[in-house]
Design an enzyme around this catalytic site. Structure first.
Site, PDB file in Angstrom:
ATOM      1  N   SER A 133      29.908  48.672  82.305  1.00  0.00           N
ATOM      2  CA  SER A 133      29.342  49.334  83.400  1.00  0.00           C
ATOM      3  C   SER A 133      29.608  48.516  84.619  1.00  0.00           C
ATOM      4  CB  SER A 133      27.951  49.485  82.964  1.00  0.00           C
ATOM      5  OG  SER A 133      27.620  49.902  81.926  1.00  0.00           O
TER       6      SER A 133
ATOM      7  N   SER B  24      24.719  43.034  78.341  1.00  0.00           N
ATOM      8  CA  SER B  24      23.418  42.498  77.624  1.00  0.00           C
ATOM      9  C   SER B  24      24.036  41.023  77.046  1.00  0.00           C
ATOM     10  CB  SER B  24      23.345  43.511  76.329  1.00  0.00           C
ATOM     11  OG  SER B  24      22.746  44.809  76.708  1.00  0.00           O
TER      12      SER B  24
ATOM     13  N   GLU C 181      29.007  52.239  68.379  1.00  0.00           N
ATOM     14  CA  GLU C 181      27.830  51.731  68.892  1.00  0.00           C
ATOM     15  C   GLU C 181      26.640  52.827  68.468  1.00  0.00           C
ATOM     16  OE1 GLU C 181      28.204  51.300  73.043  1.00  0.00           O
ATOM     17  OE2 GLU C 181      26.340  50.194  73.274  1.00  0.00           O
TER      18      GLU C 181
ATOM     19  N   ASN D  11      21.027  59.661  76.877  1.00  0.00           N
ATOM     20  CA  ASN D  11      21.031  60.794  76.106  1.00  0.00           C
ATOM     21  C   ASN D  11      21.374  62.242  76.842  1.00  0.00           C
ATOM     22  OD1 ASN D  11      20.288  58.971  74.260  1.00  0.00           O
ATOM     23  ND2 ASN D  11      18.136  59.970  73.977  1.00  0.00           N
ATOM     24  N   GLU D  12      21.297  62.310  77.897  1.00  0.00           N
ATOM     25  CA  GLU D  12      21.981  63.179  78.662  1.00  0.00           C
ATOM     26  C   GLU D  12      23.305  63.658  78.514  1.00  0.00           C
ATOM     27  OE1 GLU D  12      19.980  61.087  80.123  1.00  0.00           O
ATOM     28  OE2 GLU D  12      18.170  62.121  80.443  1.00  0.00           O
TER      29      GLU D  12
HETATM   30  C1  LIG Z   1      18.801  47.794  77.943  1.00  0.00           C
HETATM   31  C2  LIG Z   1      20.418  48.140  78.191  1.00  0.00           C
HETATM   32  C3  LIG Z   1      21.312  47.513  77.949  1.00  0.00           C
HETATM   33  C4  LIG Z   1      22.750  47.875  78.388  1.00  0.00           C
HETATM   34  N1  LIG Z   1      23.687  46.899  78.062  1.00  0.00           N
HETATM   35  C5  LIG Z   1      25.013  47.267  78.552  1.00  0.00           C
HETATM   36  C6  LIG Z   1      26.042  46.384  78.066  1.00  0.00           C
HETATM   37  O1  LIG Z   1      25.957  45.241  77.313  1.00  0.00           O
HETATM   38  N2  LIG Z   1      27.222  46.589  78.782  1.00  0.00           N
HETATM   39  C7  LIG Z   1      27.694  47.598  79.437  1.00  0.00           C
HETATM   40  O2  LIG Z   1      28.621  47.746  80.027  1.00  0.00           O
HETATM   41  N3  LIG Z   1      26.566  48.252  79.966  1.00  0.00           N
HETATM   42  C8  LIG Z   1      25.284  48.128  79.389  1.00  0.00           C
HETATM   43  N4  LIG Z   1      24.123  48.969  79.808  1.00  0.00           N
HETATM   44  C9  LIG Z   1      24.566  50.019  80.808  1.00  0.00           C
HETATM   45  C10 LIG Z   1      24.337  51.469  80.275  1.00  0.00           C
HETATM   46  O3  LIG Z   1      25.536  51.758  79.548  1.00  0.00           O
HETATM   47  C11 LIG Z   1      24.339  52.491  81.543  1.00  0.00           C
HETATM   48  O4  LIG Z   1      23.017  52.061  82.397  1.00  0.00           O
HETATM   49  C12 LIG Z   1      24.192  53.763  81.088  1.00  0.00           C
HETATM   50  O5  LIG Z   1      25.517  54.165  80.819  1.00  0.00           O
HETATM   51  C13 LIG Z   1      24.023  54.824  82.388  1.00  0.00           C
HETATM   52  O6  LIG Z   1      24.849  54.469  83.642  1.00  0.00           O
HETATM   53  P1  LIG Z   1      24.033  54.223  84.700  1.00  0.00           P
HETATM   54  O7  LIG Z   1      22.936  53.253  84.846  1.00  0.00           O
HETATM   55  O8  LIG Z   1      25.026  53.849  86.007  1.00  0.00           O
HETATM   56  O9  LIG Z   1      23.097  55.382  85.179  1.00  0.00           O
HETATM   57  P2  LIG Z   1      23.836  56.673  85.780  1.00  0.00           P
HETATM   58  O10 LIG Z   1      25.304  57.017  85.242  1.00  0.00           O
HETATM   59  O11 LIG Z   1      23.971  56.744  87.372  1.00  0.00           O
HETATM   60  O12 LIG Z   1      22.886  57.744  85.490  1.00  0.00           O
HETATM   61  C14 LIG Z   1      21.744  58.202  86.361  1.00  0.00           C
HETATM   62  C15 LIG Z   1      21.186  59.456  85.424  1.00  0.00           C
HETATM   63  O13 LIG Z   1      21.893  60.450  85.856  1.00  0.00           O
HETATM   64  C16 LIG Z   1      22.261  61.190  84.570  1.00  0.00           C
HETATM   65  N5  LIG Z   1      23.446  61.728  84.381  1.00  0.00           N
HETATM   66  C17 LIG Z   1      24.683  61.214  85.033  1.00  0.00           C
HETATM   67  N6  LIG Z   1      25.787  61.875  84.947  1.00  0.00           N
HETATM   68  C18 LIG Z   1      25.282  63.109  84.155  1.00  0.00           C
HETATM   69  C19 LIG Z   1      25.922  64.242  83.631  1.00  0.00           C
HETATM   70  N7  LIG Z   1      27.254  64.481  83.910  1.00  0.00           N
HETATM   71  N8  LIG Z   1      25.178  65.297  83.158  1.00  0.00           N
HETATM   72  C20 LIG Z   1      23.831  64.912  82.920  1.00  0.00           C
HETATM   73  N9  LIG Z   1      23.142  63.842  83.451  1.00  0.00           N
HETATM   74  C21 LIG Z   1      23.868  62.804  83.925  1.00  0.00           C
HETATM   75  C22 LIG Z   1      22.023  60.059  83.361  1.00  0.00           C
HETATM   76  O14 LIG Z   1      21.826  60.462  82.106  1.00  0.00           O
HETATM   77  C23 LIG Z   1      20.968  59.347  83.850  1.00  0.00           C
HETATM   78  O15 LIG Z   1      19.599  59.624  83.680  1.00  0.00           O
HETATM   79  C24 LIG Z   1      22.996  48.727  79.345  1.00  0.00           C
HETATM   80  C25 LIG Z   1      21.951  49.639  79.801  1.00  0.00           C
HETATM   81  C26 LIG Z   1      20.508  49.348  79.366  1.00  0.00           C
HETATM   82  C27 LIG Z   1      19.374  50.126  79.696  1.00  0.00           C
END
Ligand SMILES: Cc1cc2nc3c(=O)[nH]c(=O)nc-3n(C[C@H](O)[C@H](O)[C@H](O)COP(=O)(O)OP(=O)(O)OC[C@H]3O[C@@H](n4cnc5c(N)ncnc54)[C@H](O)[C@@H]3O)c2cc1C
Length: 387
Positions: A129, A161, A244, A370-371
Site C-alpha cells: 500500500s 503490518s 491471503e 470488503n467493497e
Molecule cells: C490492520 C491493517 C493492516 C494492514 N496491513 C497492510 C500491510 O501489511 N501491507 C500493506 O501493504 N497494506 C496493509 N494494509 C492496508 C490495506 O491493504 C488498505 O488499507 C486497503 O487496501 C484499503 O486501501 P486504503 O486504506 O488506501 O483505502 P481506499 O482505497 O482509499 O478506500 C477508501 C474506501 O473507499 C472504498 N473504495 C475504494 N475504491 C472502491 C471501488 N472501486 N468500489 C467500491 N468502493 C471502493 C474502500 O472500500 C474504502 O471503504 C493494512 C490495513 C489495515 C487496516
C-alpha cells in the site's frame, strides 16, 4: 464425501496436541505490536516451533516443514488455537510470501529465504500500500530503477503490518518508469534496516504499533531480490492476495475458538441478558462451524488439483463480518464492564473482548476491503458489468 478423520489424521492430531501441551508458554506473551521485547519473545516462540518442525507443516521437509497436506494443516491450526499458543508474528512471511516464493521463486531464492522464514530468523512485512494506492493498488508509484546488478528503490509505503520491528519487507515497485497501471510492476524484497529506509511506526486504535510507514530513498538491493520476472509483479501479487484472502491468513480454527469462548461467556451471564442475545450467540457459533466446513471443502478441492480463484473474496467477506458479529455480541453481553481497563482488578479476561472488537473492525479493510471483494464477486463470479 467422508467427514470422518482417518486414523493417520487422528494420530497426527494427538501428536501436535501433546507437543503443544508440553511447549506452549504458560503465560501469554507480551503483544508483538507493542514493544521490541514482545516481538522478540514471539520470534523465540517461532524458533521453538521450528525446532519441533511445526513452523509450517505444509512446507517440504527441506525448508523446515513436514510435507503435509491442507487437511493436516487445518488440524494443526485447530490444535494450535485450542491450546492458546501465541499468534504468529511471521504471518506475512509464512502465510503470504512463503507460498508465493514456493510457486515463483528460483531454487536459489527458495534456499536463501524459506528456511530462515520458517525458523523465525527472518520476519517479514508486506509493503504494497501507498498513500495513493490502497484499493487501487495498480496506482503504485514507488520505483525500482535498474543499475547494473542492482535496483535502487524510491518511494513511500504505508500500513505495513509488523514493519516497526520486522527484518525484511516484500514490496511492489514500478520497474518500468513509462508503464501505467498493472503493467511494469515488480515484486522486490528489501531489508528494513538497509541504508535509505526510514521506518515510521503508526499507532493503531488500541494504541499499539500495528503497522508502519516506510520512506525509501535510494535503497540499493541486488536483482536477486526480485521475485519472478521484471514486470510480473502484478500477477505474483494477485497470487499472494489469493493466499491471503482465501485460506491461509485466517484459518477457521481462530473463529471457532472465539465462538466457543462466546458461548461460555453467554452461559456465565445468561440470566442478565436479553433473550435475543441467545439467538445472536447461536448464529455466531453456527457461522464459525459453517465456515470451517466450507474451508474443509475448499481444502479437499485444492488437494485434488483445483484452484481457489475469486471465491477467496467470499471467504474474506464471511470471516471478517463474522469476527465483528462475534465481538459485538460479546460486548452486548458484557455491557459497561467491557470497557474496564485490562489493569482493573475486576477486569479478568474481559479486556480481550474489547481488544478483539477493535481488531475485528480492521477485518473489512485489510487484505483488500470488503467493497473491493464485492466488486470482484460481482464481476468475476456473477458476470455483472464493471461498475
Ligand atoms: C490492520 C491493517 C493492516 C494492514 N496491513 C497492510 C500491510 O501489511 N501491507 C500493506 O501493504 N497494506 C496493509 N494494509 C492496508 C490495506 O491493504 C488498505 O488499507 C486497503 O487496501 C484499503 O486501501 P486504503 O486504506 O488506501 O483505502 P481506499 O482505497 O482509499 O478506500 C477508501 C474506501 O473507499 C472504498 N473504495 C475504494 N475504491 C472502491 C471501488 N472501486 N468500489 C467500491 N468502493 C471502493 C474502500 O472500500 C474504502 O471503504 C493494512 C490495513 C489495515 C487496516
Amino acid at each position: 464425501m467422508d467427514l470422518n478423520y482417518t486414523p493417520e489424521q487422528q494420530t497426527f492430531r494427538q501428536e501436535i496436541r501433546a507437543w503443544l501441551k508440553a511447549h506452549v508458554p504458560s503465560q501469554p506473551l507480551e503483544s508483538f505490536d507493542a514493544t521490541r521485547a514482545g516481538f522478540e519473545a514471539h520470534r523465540a516462540w517461532e524458533r521453538t516451533l521450528a525446532e519441533g518442525r511445526w513452523g509450517m507443516v505444509t512446507w517440504p521437509e527441506s525448508y523446515g516443514g513436514r510435507g503435509l497436506d491442507l487437511i493436516q494443516w487445518l488440524i494443526f491450526e485447530e490444535e494450535y488455537y485450542r491450546s492458546g499458543a501465541p499468534l504468529r508474528v511471521n504471518q506475512n512471511g509464512i502465510f503470504l510470501l512463503g507460498p508465493t516464493l514456493m510457486e515463483y521463486g528460483t531454487p536459489e531464492q527458495k534456499a536463501r529465504f524459506l528456511s530462515a522464514m520458517a525458523s523465525g530468523d527472518e520476519i517479514w512485512a508486506q509493503a504494497w500500500s501507498e498513500p495513493q494506492a490502497g484499493s487501487d493498488l495498480a496506482a503504485v508509484r514507488a520505483t525500482a530503477t535498474r543499475d547494473g546488478d542492482n535496483y535502487v528503490l524510491k518511494g513511500h509505503k504505508i500500513w505495513s503490518s509488523r514493519a516497526a520491528f520486522a527484518d525484511w519487507a516484500f514490496g511492489l515497485f514500478r520497474t518500468d518508469p513509462a508503464s501505467e497501471r498493472h503493467k511494469g510492476l515488480s515484486l522486490i524484497f528489501f531489508r528494513l534496516d538497509a541504508p535509505g529506509v526510514k521506518v515510521q511506526p503508526i499507532p493503531q486504535i488500541d494504541g499499539e504499533t500495528g503497522f508502519a510507514e516506510l520512506f525509501l530513498d535510494g535503497v540499493t538491493v541486488p536483482v536477486f531480490n526480485r521475485l519472478g520476472g521484471e514486470g510480473e509483479g502484478w500477477k505474483i501479487c494477485m497470487a499472494t492476495a489469493g493466499f491471503e484472502r482465501g485460506l491461509m491468513l485466517r484459518s477457521p480454527a481462530r473463529f471457532q475458538v472465539t465462538a466457543r469462548k462466546l458461548v461460555e461467556l453467554y452461559k456465565a451471564h445468561e440470566d442478565e441478558v436479553e433473550p435475543s442475545v441467545r439467538n445472536a450467540v447461536l448464529q455466531c457459533w453456527m457461522d464459525a462451524e459453517a465456515y470451517a466446513l466450507s474451508i474443509y471443502s475448499t481444502a479437499s478441492r485444492l488437494i485434488a488439483g483445483g484452484h481457489i480463484g475469486a471465491e477467496a473474496s467470499t471467504n474474506k467477506i464471511f470471516w471478517s463480518e463474522m469476527d465483528i458479529a462475534m465481538h459485538k455480541t460479546a460486548l452486548s453481553i458484557l455491557g459497561a464492564r467491557a470497557e474496564l481497563l485490562r489493569s482493573a482488578p475486576e477486569a479478568g479476561d474481559i479486556g480481550r473482548w474489547l481488544d478483539g472488537y477493535f481488531f475485528s473492525l480492521a477485518g473489512p479493510i485489510y487484505a483488500g476491503t470488503n467493497e473491493i471483494q464485492r466488486n470482484i464477486i460481482a464481476e468475476r463470479m456473477l458476470g455483472l458489468p464493471r461498475a
